[in-house]
Design an enzyme around this catalytic site. Structure first.
Site, PDB file in Angstrom:
ATOM      1  N   SER A   1     -79.284  70.432  85.657  1.00  0.00           N
ATOM      2  CA  SER A   1     -79.469  70.070  87.065  1.00  0.00           C
ATOM      3  C   SER A   1     -78.562  68.897  87.394  1.00  0.00           C
ATOM      4  O   SER A   1     -78.227  68.082  86.518  1.00  0.00           O
ATOM      5  CB  SER A   1     -80.929  69.670  87.307  1.00  0.00           C
TER       6      SER A   1
ATOM      7  N   TYR B   1     -88.322  64.934  85.345  1.00  0.00           N
ATOM      8  CA  TYR B   1     -87.570  66.181  85.466  1.00  0.00           C
ATOM      9  C   TYR B   1     -86.098  65.951  85.131  1.00  0.00           C
ATOM     10  O   TYR B   1     -85.497  66.679  84.330  1.00  0.00           O
ATOM     11  CB  TYR B   1     -87.713  66.739  86.885  1.00  0.00           C
TER      12      TYR B   1
END
Length: 250
Positions: free
Chosen positions: A140, A154
């Site tokens: 990501s 995350y």
């Protein structure tokens, strides 16, 4: 013979989108996820559109690590070869540290990092035995720097899997292995995992985002921001901007 791709977390979001895109390109599919009813529906829909490809589905909870190895090996037997293995399954339940949500952060860390490690182990065992193929890690843009608030855990897990991929890539380069390792850094692609995020700059729809992801995978690049514009530029800036400025930006 058609190429075959294995995708985890294929019942929704990026996994589903990539499955549809690879099917359009004539790939045989090995799809796994926890929600088998969604996999069945996806298989039926794709098969109507692409009747000549092979599609195998299996239930998989990536946090059941022994099951990861069993499912990957079963897919390998089904299709005879796995040309691309995509480590995609993940969740986004993180919360700010110290606010009473350790369980959410622990689940995020275990699913996005430890379970990803299991998938990489199982995938690489197959690719090493084949002496070829491609392992793809879905990281990501949030992995580029430490992120605040709900994204802290995350982003850390996505940075962790990116580091695993880089270390593996260096190892394989040293031994001149034909196995390729690709790390994807998606920006904002509209899926259920980020539906609750209000501010999503440069967001694209799932079909556009997944098309960019599959194009990057097929290019064989070591690393790719997707979509390339504007996330390649944003990633470059994020790596270099002072922390004090980054805190105001995010």
């Amino acid at each position: 013979m058609a190429k075959a791709v294995l995708i985890t977390g294929a019942s929704s979001g990026l996994g589903e989108g990539m499955a549809r895109e690879f099917a359009e390109r004539g790939y045989d599919l090995a799809l796994c996820a926890r929600r088998t009813e969604r996999l069945e529906a996806l298989k039926a829909d794709i098969q109507r559109r692409q009747p000549n490809i092979r599609i195998h589905i299996r239930p998989l909870d990536v946090n059941r690590h022994d099951q990861v190895f069993d499912v990957f090996n079963a897919f390998h037997q089904d299709l005879g070869r796995l040309d691309r293995i995509i480590v995609n399954a993940g969740i986004g339940k993180g919360q700010p540290l110290g606010t009473g949500h350790f369980e959410a952060n622990r689940e995020t860390a275990e699913t996005n990092f430890v379970a990803a490690l299991a998938q990489m182990e199982a995938g690489m065992a197959i690719l090493r035995a084949q002496n070829g193929g491609q392992l793809v890690i879905v990281s990501s843009v949030s992995a580029v720097r430490g992120m605040p608030g709900n994204v802290t855990t995350y982003g850390a897990t996505k940075a962790g899997v990116a580091a695993l991929a880089e270390g593996l890539r260096l190892e394989l380069a040293k031994s001149r292995s034909p196995i390729r390792i690709t790390t994807l850094f998606p920006g904002y692609i509209s899926t259920a995992i980020n539906a609750g995020i209000k501010h999503k700059p440069f967001v694209v729809d799932a079909a556009t985002g997944c098309r960019a992801m599959v194009k990057a995978i097929e290019s064989g690049k070591a690393e790719a921001y997707v979509p390339g514009w504007p996330w390649t530029v944003i990633g470059f800036i994020m790596k270099r901007v002072p922390a004090s400025l980054l805190a105001r930006m995010v």
